[in-house]
Design a protein around this motif. Structure first.
Motif, PDB file in Angstrom:
ATOM      1  N   ALA A  16     -35.480  10.456  27.793  1.00  0.00           N
ATOM      2  CA  ALA A  16     -36.785  10.672  27.185  1.00  0.00           C
ATOM      3  C   ALA A  16     -37.296   9.398  26.517  1.00  0.00           C
ATOM      4  N   VAL A  17     -38.557   9.110  26.709  1.00  0.00           N
ATOM      5  CA  VAL A  17     -39.211   7.958  26.093  1.00  0.00           C
ATOM      6  C   VAL A  17     -40.543   8.421  25.508  1.00  0.00           C
ATOM      7  N   PRO A  18     -41.158   7.602  24.664  1.00  0.00           N
ATOM      8  CA  PRO A  18     -42.429   8.018  24.046  1.00  0.00           C
ATOM      9  C   PRO A  18     -43.506   8.313  25.074  1.00  0.00           C
ATOM     10  N   ALA A  19     -44.328   9.298  24.759  1.00  0.00           N
ATOM     11  CA  ALA A  19     -45.490   9.615  25.594  1.00  0.00           C
ATOM     12  C   ALA A  19     -46.603   8.651  25.224  1.00  0.00           C
ATOM     13  N   ALA A  20     -46.746   7.598  26.023  1.00  0.00           N
ATOM     14  CA  ALA A  20     -47.706   6.543  25.701  1.00  0.00           C
ATOM     15  C   ALA A  20     -47.906   5.653  26.921  1.00  0.00           C
ATOM     16  N   ALA A  21     -48.878   4.761  26.831  1.00  0.00           N
ATOM     17  CA  ALA A  21     -49.147   3.798  27.903  1.00  0.00           C
ATOM     18  C   ALA A  21     -48.299   2.552  27.712  1.00  0.00           C
ATOM     19  N   ARG A  22     -47.838   1.977  28.823  1.00  0.00           N
ATOM     20  CA  ARG A  22     -47.028   0.764  28.812  1.00  0.00           C
ATOM     21  C   ARG A  22     -47.541  -0.187  29.893  1.00  0.00           C
ATOM     22  N   ALA A  23     -47.243  -1.481  29.724  1.00  0.00           N
ATOM     23  CA  ALA A  23     -47.722  -2.508  30.652  1.00  0.00           C
ATOM     24  C   ALA A  23     -46.562  -3.112  31.428  1.00  0.00           C
ATOM     25  N   PHE A  24     -46.784  -3.364  32.727  1.00  0.00           N
ATOM     26  CA  PHE A  24     -45.765  -3.931  33.622  1.00  0.00           C
ATOM     27  C   PHE A  24     -46.400  -5.065  34.420  1.00  0.00           C
ATOM     28  N   ARG A  25     -45.606  -6.118  34.668  1.00  0.00           N
ATOM     29  CA  ARG A  25     -46.094  -7.269  35.430  1.00  0.00           C
ATOM     30  C   ARG A  25     -44.995  -7.849  36.311  1.00  0.00           C
ATOM     31  N   ARG A  26     -45.428  -8.381  37.445  1.00  0.00           N
ATOM     32  CA  ARG A  26     -44.537  -9.135  38.332  1.00  0.00           C
ATOM     33  C   ARG A  26     -45.370 -10.223  38.981  1.00  0.00           C
ATOM     34  N   THR A  27     -44.915 -11.487  38.875  1.00  0.00           N
ATOM     35  CA  THR A  27     -45.638 -12.614  39.457  1.00  0.00           C
ATOM     36  C   THR A  27     -44.879 -13.149  40.667  1.00  0.00           C
ATOM     37  N   SER A  49     -50.555 -17.895  43.359  1.00  0.00           N
ATOM     38  CA  SER A  49     -49.699 -16.848  42.803  1.00  0.00           C
ATOM     39  C   SER A  49     -50.356 -15.490  42.987  1.00  0.00           C
ATOM     40  N   VAL A  50     -49.521 -14.462  43.083  1.00  0.00           N
ATOM     41  CA  VAL A  50     -49.991 -13.083  43.149  1.00  0.00           C
ATOM     42  C   VAL A  50     -49.411 -12.343  41.946  1.00  0.00           C
ATOM     43  N   VAL A  51     -50.281 -11.879  41.056  1.00  0.00           N
ATOM     44  CA  VAL A  51     -49.840 -11.165  39.861  1.00  0.00           C
ATOM     45  C   VAL A  51     -50.057  -9.675  40.077  1.00  0.00           C
ATOM     46  N   ILE A  52     -48.971  -8.926  40.062  1.00  0.00           N
ATOM     47  CA  ILE A  52     -49.009  -7.478  40.194  1.00  0.00           C
ATOM     48  C   ILE A  52     -48.903  -6.896  38.790  1.00  0.00           C
ATOM     49  N   ALA A  53     -49.868  -6.101  38.382  1.00  0.00           N
ATOM     50  CA  ALA A  53     -49.867  -5.513  37.046  1.00  0.00           C
ATOM     51  C   ALA A  53     -50.091  -4.011  37.146  1.00  0.00           C
ATOM     52  N   VAL A  54     -49.378  -3.264  36.314  1.00  0.00           N
ATOM     53  CA  VAL A  54     -49.488  -1.800  36.321  1.00  0.00           C
ATOM     54  C   VAL A  54     -49.672  -1.296  34.898  1.00  0.00           C
ATOM     55  N   TYR A  55     -50.680  -0.469  34.710  1.00  0.00           N
ATOM     56  CA  TYR A  55     -50.886   0.290  33.479  1.00  0.00           C
ATOM     57  C   TYR A  55     -50.239   1.649  33.708  1.00  0.00           C
ATOM     58  N   GLY A  56     -49.082   1.863  33.119  1.00  0.00           N
ATOM     59  CA  GLY A  56     -48.328   3.090  33.344  1.00  0.00           C
ATOM     60  C   GLY A  56     -48.360   3.984  32.127  1.00  0.00           C
ATOM     61  N   VAL A  57     -48.536   5.293  32.357  1.00  0.00           N
ATOM     62  CA  VAL A  57     -48.645   6.252  31.260  1.00  0.00           C
ATOM     63  C   VAL A  57     -47.578   7.328  31.403  1.00  0.00           C
ATOM     64  N   ASN A  58     -46.789   7.524  30.346  1.00  0.00           N
ATOM     65  CA  ASN A  58     -45.890   8.669  30.262  1.00  0.00           C
ATOM     66  C   ASN A  58     -46.622   9.741  29.469  1.00  0.00           C
ATOM     67  N   GLY A  59     -47.036  10.822  30.149  1.00  0.00           N
ATOM     68  CA  GLY A  59     -47.841  11.850  29.513  1.00  0.00           C
ATOM     69  C   GLY A  59     -47.022  12.797  28.664  1.00  0.00           C
ATOM     70  N   ASP A  60     -47.719  13.576  27.849  1.00  0.00           N
ATOM     71  CA  ASP A  60     -47.061  14.617  27.060  1.00  0.00           C
ATOM     72  C   ASP A  60     -46.438  15.634  28.001  1.00  0.00           C
ATOM     73  N   GLY A  61     -45.298  16.158  27.609  1.00  0.00           N
ATOM     74  CA  GLY A  61     -44.637  17.142  28.446  1.00  0.00           C
ATOM     75  C   GLY A  61     -43.476  17.774  27.716  1.00  0.00           C
ATOM     76  N   ASP A 119     -44.320   8.223  36.938  1.00  0.00           N
ATOM     77  CA  ASP A 119     -44.176   9.415  36.111  1.00  0.00           C
ATOM     78  C   ASP A 119     -44.709   9.056  34.721  1.00  0.00           C
ATOM     79  N   ASN A 120     -45.974   9.345  34.431  1.00  0.00           N
ATOM     80  CA  ASN A 120     -46.807  10.354  35.044  1.00  0.00           C
ATOM     81  C   ASN A 120     -48.047   9.793  35.767  1.00  0.00           C
ATOM     82  N   GLN A 121     -48.633   8.707  35.263  1.00  0.00           N
ATOM     83  CA  GLN A 121     -49.868   8.186  35.825  1.00  0.00           C
ATOM     84  C   GLN A 121     -49.859   6.660  35.791  1.00  0.00           C
ATOM     85  N   TYR A 122     -50.710   6.042  36.634  1.00  0.00           N
ATOM     86  CA  TYR A 122     -50.785   4.575  36.644  1.00  0.00           C
ATOM     87  C   TYR A 122     -52.137   4.114  37.156  1.00  0.00           C
TER      88      TYR A 122
END
Length: 411
Positions: free
Chosen positions: A242-253, A305-317, A272-275
């Protein structure tokens, strides 16, 4: 098996044409572009190859320096250089080199002194296409091990101006450095005649002392999430925890090969759950369920360079509340200034080479954002792992949709 130190390895190749022209000392000659001296090494690593065949590691050997302990397979920690010089058979002019390599633990590839690509780990390899000089050429690697077994595996295909091809494999005819690596080792003018020969640790796919196996080569197969890992931030108490239900940022260059400034990509992604997904700051698409991945096709990606970025959200559940990002991209790039059909392909999967941050900084999706202080992502298992099970992968391209609420608008 994966280690973080970078070392230097140089490779040079000899090759025989598909027309079975013998490469003897007398076959090297002066041409209008450059002088081809007699071949300095054995031509054992050169094999005729049919044109347009997929690159593979059959016939290649896992190699390292003569410092490997023959009883345990363990090699000293640090960087080592490997070199092999190659010239054409008589009447042939090299045009391009397509090369793939696997390494335990990391390596940087150079061709004629140019930095082409870096890789970590032996399970996957990019396919890199490089324009060659008319006569003698040099391939070099900056390779390293952080302890335990160490090995380098290489396969290459040289294409000549007449359309014929020949193949190169790693074997005991390659030259290696010791612990002291001289400056300029990757340059064609460097003299490696005093370097010892590499030792063989076993023919692909197995090596005598390590659990090496099949290596996936990008471009031989379409994009797939089979080898990708579910990842999240370092807040994870345990995989799938279990982790906090919140948005997190991810990157890969991803840095494209030298001279390659134009690219396209195929992507498979779910969270899991949205991006929301971004490439070089441009919004690509969103997804709202982890059971099914989305497939996206991205054109007109401008390098280097190619920067891959993801806005990932762990929703309430309901408790427990796991979270994960699973993605795989196949990036195809080329040098737009070249008239040759010479494309490179790399597979990028979610793993610990991604950066993951415990909040969402403004502008994190943009190429110029500095993520050097971000910690590495934490892996939770590959596709099929609990609690997610196997993800459904669509065959058709998904609709992009719109950015999630709170996510960047993108370029």
């Amino acid at each position: 098996m994966f280690k973080a130190v970078v070392s230097l390895v140089s490779l040079g190749f000899f090759f025989a044409a598909t027309t079975s022209v013998a490469a003897s000392h007398s076959s090297f000659k002066r041409d209008n572009a450059s002088y081809c001296p007699y071949p300095p090494y054995s031509t054992r690593s050169l094999f005729a190859r049919q044109a347009n065949s997929d690159l593979d590691f059959s016939g290649s050997q896992w190699i390292w320096t003569n410092e490997v302990n023959t009883n345990t397979g363990v090699a000293p920690v640090g960087a080592r250089a490997f070199r092999k010089t190659f010239g054409p058979p008589e009447g042939k002019t090299p045009s391009t080199l397509t090369i793939a390599f696997a390494v335990d633990d990391s390596a940087t590839l150079f061709v004629n002194g140019e930095d082409i690509a870096s890789q970590t780990g032996w399970t996957t390899s990019g396919t890199y296409c490089v324009t060659l000089k008319p006569c003698m050429n040099v391939i070099a690697f900056n390779a390293s091990t952080i302890g335990g077994p160490a090995a380098l595996l290489v396969t290459g295909e040289v294409t000549y101006t007449d359309g014929t091809t020949s193949r190169i494999v790693s074997d005991q005819s390659w030259r290696t450095s010791g612990a002291s690596i001289p400056n300029g080792f990757e340059q064609p003018s460097f003299d490696d005649s005093s370097w010892p020969l590499a030792i063989g640790e076993g023919a692909y796919p197995m090596a005598e002392f390590a659990g090496y196996g099949q290596v996936t080569i990008a471009g031989n197969n379409p994009v797939s999430i089979n080898s990708a890992n579910w990842i999240w931030t370092n807040e994870l108490p345990s995989p799938g925890g279990a982790v906090p239900a919140a948005a997190r940022a991810f990157r890969r260059t991803v840095t494209l090969p030298a001279g390659h400034t134009s690219a396209s990509a195929q992507a498979l992604i779910t969270t899991d759950n949205q991006y929301s997904l971004y490439i070089n700051g441009r919004f690509v698409g969103s997804g709202t369920t982890f059971q099914t991945a989305q497939r996206f096709s991205i054109d007109n990606i401008q390098g280097p360079s190619v920067v891959i970025a993801v806005y990932g959200v762990n929703g309430d559940g309901p408790s427990p509340n796991p979270a994960g990002l699973l993605a795989s991209l196949q990036i195809t790039s080329n040098d737009p200034s070249s008239c040759l059909n010479c494309s490179s392909v790399v597979d990028v999967i979610t793993d610990t080479t991604w950066k993951a941050f415990n909040s969402v900084p403004s502008g994190f999706e943009q190429p110029g954002f500095d993520d050097t202080a971000w910690p590495a992502a934490v892996t939770e298992g590959t596709d099929g792992a609990s609690p997610w099970g196997t993800v459904t992968v669509p065959s058709a391209v998904s609709a992009s949709g719109t950015p999630l609420p709170g996510a960047p608008a993108g370029n």
